[in-house]
Design a protein around this motif. Structure first.
Motif, PDB file in Angstrom:
ATOM      1  N   ILE A 222       0.836  -1.191   0.000  1.00 14.68           N
ATOM      2  CA  ILE A 222       0.000   0.000   0.000  1.00 14.68           C
ATOM      3  C   ILE A 222       0.880   1.254   0.000  1.00 14.68           C
ATOM      4  CG2 ILE A 222      -1.717   1.327   1.308  1.00 14.68           C
ATOM      5  CD1 ILE A 222      -2.878  -1.121   0.041  1.00 14.68           C
ATOM      6  N   PHE A 223       1.826   1.287   0.917  1.00 16.61           N
ATOM      7  CA  PHE A 223       2.670   2.476   1.064  1.00 16.61           C
ATOM      8  C   PHE A 223       4.095   2.272   0.567  1.00 16.61           C
ATOM      9  CE2 PHE A 223      -0.451   3.028   4.598  1.00 16.61           C
ATOM     10  CZ  PHE A 223      -1.069   4.162   4.094  1.00 16.61           C
ATOM     11  N   ALA A 224       4.752   1.210   1.018  1.00 16.50           N
ATOM     12  CA  ALA A 224       6.160   1.027   0.686  1.00 16.50           C
ATOM     13  C   ALA A 224       6.521  -0.446   0.652  1.00 16.50           C
ATOM     14  CB  ALA A 224       7.043   1.747   1.714  1.00 16.50           C
ATOM     15  N   SER A 225       7.571  -0.773  -0.129  1.00 10.73           N
ATOM     16  CA  SER A 225       8.013  -2.157  -0.249  1.00 10.73           C
ATOM     17  C   SER A 225       8.898  -2.545   0.927  1.00 10.73           C
ATOM     18  CB  SER A 225       8.769  -2.335  -1.563  1.00 10.73           C
ATOM     19  OG  SER A 225       9.976  -1.594  -1.514  1.00 10.73           O
ATOM     20  N   GLU A 226       9.604  -3.674   0.815  1.00 11.42           N
ATOM     21  CA  GLU A 226      10.338  -4.199   1.955  1.00 11.42           C
ATOM     22  C   GLU A 226      11.577  -3.371   2.318  1.00 11.42           C
ATOM     23  OE1 GLU A 226      10.946  -8.419   2.107  1.00 11.42           O
ATOM     24  OE2 GLU A 226       9.258  -8.769   0.788  1.00 11.42           O
ATOM     25  N   SER A 227      12.160  -2.678   1.359  1.00 13.65           N
ATOM     26  CA  SER A 227      13.396  -1.944   1.633  1.00 13.65           C
ATOM     27  C   SER A 227      13.099  -0.465   1.840  1.00 13.65           C
ATOM     28  CB  SER A 227      14.375  -2.113   0.463  1.00 13.65           C
ATOM     29  OG  SER A 227      15.550  -1.361   0.693  1.00 13.65           O
ATOM     30  N   SER A 228      12.976  -0.038   3.094  1.00 15.67           N
ATOM     31  CA  SER A 228      12.699   1.366   3.389  1.00 15.67           C
ATOM     32  C   SER A 228      13.032   1.685   4.839  1.00 15.67           C
ATOM     33  CB  SER A 228      11.231   1.706   3.110  1.00 15.67           C
ATOM     34  OG  SER A 228      10.388   0.989   3.983  1.00 15.67           O
ATOM     35  N   GLU A 229      13.166   2.968   5.099  1.00 14.01           N
ATOM     36  CA  GLU A 229      13.367   3.464   6.464  1.00 14.01           C
ATOM     37  C   GLU A 229      12.155   4.318   6.801  1.00 14.01           C
ATOM     38  OE1 GLU A 229      16.779   6.070   8.730  1.00 14.01           O
ATOM     39  OE2 GLU A 229      17.392   4.503   7.351  1.00 14.01           O
ATOM     40  N   ASN A 230      11.441   3.950   7.853  1.00 13.04           N
ATOM     41  CA  ASN A 230      10.161   4.581   8.150  1.00 13.04           C
ATOM     42  C   ASN A 230      10.203   5.336   9.480  1.00 13.04           C
ATOM     43  OD1 ASN A 230       9.249   3.210   5.849  1.00 13.04           O
ATOM     44  ND2 ASN A 230       8.546   1.454   7.047  1.00 13.04           N
ATOM     45  N   TYR A 231       9.668   6.559   9.453  1.00 13.20           N
ATOM     46  CA  TYR A 231       9.602   7.407  10.644  1.00 13.20           C
ATOM     47  C   TYR A 231       8.132   7.697  10.934  1.00 13.20           C
ATOM     48  CZ  TYR A 231      14.524   8.229   9.480  1.00 13.20           C
ATOM     49  OH  TYR A 231      15.857   8.067   9.181  1.00 13.20           O
ATOM     50  N   PHE A 232       7.752   7.598  12.211  1.00 11.41           N
ATOM     51  CA  PHE A 232       6.357   7.799  12.590  1.00 11.41           C
ATOM     52  C   PHE A 232       6.253   8.938  13.601  1.00 11.41           C
ATOM     53  CE2 PHE A 232       6.750   3.507  11.082  1.00 11.41           C
ATOM     54  CZ  PHE A 232       5.640   3.346  10.288  1.00 11.41           C
ATOM     55  N   TYR A 233       5.353   9.887  13.291  1.00 14.21           N
ATOM     56  CA  TYR A 233       5.184  11.078  14.113  1.00 14.21           C
ATOM     57  C   TYR A 233       3.730  11.195  14.563  1.00 14.21           C
ATOM     58  CZ  TYR A 233       9.534  12.443  11.726  1.00 14.21           C
ATOM     59  OH  TYR A 233      10.816  12.471  11.206  1.00 14.21           O
ATOM     60  N   ASP A 234       3.537  11.693  15.788  1.00 10.81           N
ATOM     61  CA  ASP A 234       2.192  11.999  16.250  1.00 10.81           C
ATOM     62  C   ASP A 234       1.641  13.142  15.395  1.00 10.81           C
ATOM     63  OD1 ASP A 234       0.218  11.762  18.790  1.00 10.81           O
ATOM     64  OD2 ASP A 234       0.376  13.843  18.150  1.00 10.81           O
ATOM     65  N   ALA A 235       0.409  12.964  14.881  1.00 11.16           N
ATOM     66  CA  ALA A 235      -0.150  13.936  13.943  1.00 11.16           C
ATOM     67  C   ALA A 235      -0.434  15.282  14.575  1.00 11.16           C
ATOM     68  CB  ALA A 235      -1.437  13.381  13.325  1.00 11.16           C
ATOM     69  N   MET A 236      -0.659  15.331  15.884  1.00 10.09           N
ATOM     70  CA  MET A 236      -0.983  16.594  16.545  1.00 10.09           C
ATOM     71  C   MET A 236       0.260  17.278  17.101  1.00 10.09           C
ATOM     72  SD  MET A 236      -3.555  18.624  17.216  1.00 10.09           S
ATOM     73  CE  MET A 236      -5.147  17.822  17.368  1.00 10.09           C
ATOM     74  N   SER A 237       1.101  16.525  17.808  1.00  9.77           N
ATOM     75  CA  SER A 237       2.273  17.140  18.449  1.00  9.77           C
ATOM     76  C   SER A 237       3.501  17.172  17.547  1.00  9.77           C
ATOM     77  CB  SER A 237       2.613  16.375  19.734  1.00  9.77           C
ATOM     78  OG  SER A 237       3.095  15.072  19.434  1.00  9.77           O
ATOM     79  N   GLY A 238       3.556  16.283  16.556  1.00  8.10           N
ATOM     80  CA  GLY A 238       4.737  16.191  15.717  1.00  8.10           C
ATOM     81  C   GLY A 238       5.876  15.408  16.360  1.00  8.10           C
ATOM     82  N   GLU A 239       5.617  14.806  17.517  1.00  4.64           N
ATOM     83  CA  GLU A 239       6.633  14.024  18.232  1.00  4.64           C
ATOM     84  C   GLU A 239       7.011  12.776  17.431  1.00  4.64           C
ATOM     85  OE1 GLU A 239       6.738  11.029  22.107  1.00  4.64           O
ATOM     86  OE2 GLU A 239       4.943  12.174  21.578  1.00  4.64           O
ATOM     87  N   LEU A 240       8.304  12.470  17.359  1.00  4.62           N
ATOM     88  CA  LEU A 240       8.761  11.248  16.725  1.00  4.62           C
ATOM     89  C   LEU A 240       8.428  10.064  17.625  1.00  4.62           C
ATOM     90  CD1 LEU A 240      10.324   9.828  14.423  1.00  4.62           C
ATOM     91  CD2 LEU A 240      12.415  10.152  15.774  1.00  4.62           C
ATOM     92  N   ILE A 241       7.582   9.156  17.131  1.00  3.35           N
ATOM     93  CA  ILE A 241       7.153   8.003  17.913  1.00  3.35           C
ATOM     94  C   ILE A 241       8.145   6.868  17.802  1.00  3.35           C
ATOM     95  CG2 ILE A 241       5.311   6.300  18.224  1.00  3.35           C
ATOM     96  CD1 ILE A 241       3.410   8.335  16.841  1.00  3.35           C
ATOM     97  N   GLU A 242       8.434   6.461  16.567  1.00  3.93           N
ATOM     98  CA  GLU A 242       9.335   5.335  16.328  1.00  3.93           C
ATOM     99  C   GLU A 242      10.056   5.538  15.004  1.00  3.93           C
ATOM    100  OE1 GLU A 242      10.212   2.763  18.056  1.00  3.93           O
ATOM    101  OE2 GLU A 242       8.675   2.468  19.590  1.00  3.93           O
ATOM    102  N   LYS A 243      11.218   4.880  14.881  1.00  2.00           N
ATOM    103  CA  LYS A 243      11.923   4.823  13.617  1.00  2.00           C
ATOM    104  C   LYS A 243      12.263   3.355  13.351  1.00  2.00           C
ATOM    105  CE  LYS A 243      16.376   5.569  13.152  1.00  2.00           C
ATOM    106  NZ  LYS A 243      17.696   6.224  13.104  1.00  2.00           N
ATOM    107  N   PHE A 244      11.943   2.883  12.156  1.00 10.29           N
ATOM    108  CA  PHE A 244      12.218   1.500  11.796  1.00 10.29           C
ATOM    109  C   PHE A 244      13.003   1.463  10.484  1.00 10.29           C
ATOM    110  CE2 PHE A 244       8.232   1.140  14.218  1.00 10.29           C
ATOM    111  CZ  PHE A 244       8.582   0.170  15.149  1.00 10.29           C
ATOM    112  N   ARG A 245      13.927   0.524  10.405  1.00  9.07           N
ATOM    113  CA  ARG A 245      14.600   0.249   9.137  1.00  9.07           C
ATOM    114  C   ARG A 245      14.239  -1.179   8.741  1.00  9.07           C
ATOM    115  NH1 ARG A 245      18.083   2.396   5.793  1.00  9.07           N
ATOM    116  NH2 ARG A 245      19.367   1.068   4.480  1.00  9.07           N
ATOM    117  N   ASP A 246      13.506  -1.323   7.651  1.00  8.68           N
ATOM    118  CA  ASP A 246      13.028  -2.648   7.252  1.00  8.68           C
ATOM    119  C   ASP A 246      13.810  -3.144   6.035  1.00  8.68           C
ATOM    120  OD1 ASP A 246      10.487  -3.072   8.973  1.00  8.68           O
ATOM    121  OD2 ASP A 246      10.287  -1.040   8.213  1.00  8.68           O
TER     122      ASP A 246
END
Length: 246
Positions: A222-246
């Protein structure tokens, strides 16, 4: 207003992106089946103004009941794991049920509406909803982090040229994606990472920033294939929640 629509539909829909249509590069706040239901209701309302010219069979209560069968069968079979439906099937079964149930209800309880006589009543009914939506949109629009802000935050960590940013709706993030039994078949790094995070501490949804180095996409993603680095942020505060390298 777009962000507000996701919050209004939290209790109405699972908001799974893989079961929703894409519009302007973003998955809709309601799934394809609910989109069909709403479209069917809208169509019934419009056609009710000329119901006297349409076949009487459309007003049948039996037809209204039977219209639920395709929707129910498709949903139940998917729920028990017999098959995975498609967005077109969900949309079609939603339209059938939404139209016939609404058309029957309008003709039984209201009759053929008269546009001039009812116009003011309809306006008074809709106006409070519109004002509520606008007021909520002013608040949400002032506090939500924008896509450009998320790109800037990600570039400060990883100064890549190609960063794609997607919004994950509140319910999809907190419960629906982690519980999706068909997730493994997509091979999508963003959906898999959201399932790993999976909590309800971010009730306004999250932004997913994807830095992909893949030359090709694998699987039914849907969004990305197996090789990517993903960053997740809270939509309201902009806080970095998690970072994953897949």
């Amino acid at each position: 207003m777009g962000a507000t629509s996701y919050l209004f539909n939290v209790l109405m829909c699972h908001q799974l992106p893989e079961r929703s249509f894409e519009l302007f590069g973003q998955y809709m706040p309601i799934c394809s089946r609910d989109t069909g239901l709403f479209f069917g209701v809208f169509l019934a309302c419009v056609l009710s103004f000329t119901s006297s010219r349409l076949p009487r069979v459309l007003k049948s209560g039996t037809l209204a009941i039977l219209s639920i069968v395709p929707l129910g069968a498709d949903g139940v079979m998917q729920l028990i794991g017999f098959w995975e439906s498609t967005n077109l099937i969900r949309f079609a079964t939603g339209i059938i049920a939404g139209f016939f149930i609404s058309y029957y209800a309008i003709n039984v309880f209201i009759g053929e509406p008269k546009l001039k006589r009812r116009a003011l009543q309809y306006a008074l009914l809709v106006l409070p909803l519109v004002l509520t939506l606008l007021a909520a949109s002013l608040y949400v629009g002032d506090h939500y982090r924008t896509k450009s802000e998320i790109i800037s935050k990600t570039k400060a960590i990883n100064n890549a040229m190609d960063i794609k940013v997607f919004y994950i709706a509140p319910r999809a993030f907190s419960s629906s994606i982690p519980r999706d039994s068909y997730l493994s078949g997509y091979k999508d790094t963003v959906l898999s990472d959201v399932a790993r995070i999976g909590d309800s501490k971010h009730p306004y949804g999250v932004w997913a920033a994807v830095v992909s180095n893949a030359s090709k996409n694998d699987g039914r993603y849907i969004f990305a294939s197996e090789s990517s680095e993903n960053y997740f942020y809270d939509a309201m505060s902009g806080e970095l929640i998690e970072k994953f390298r897949d």
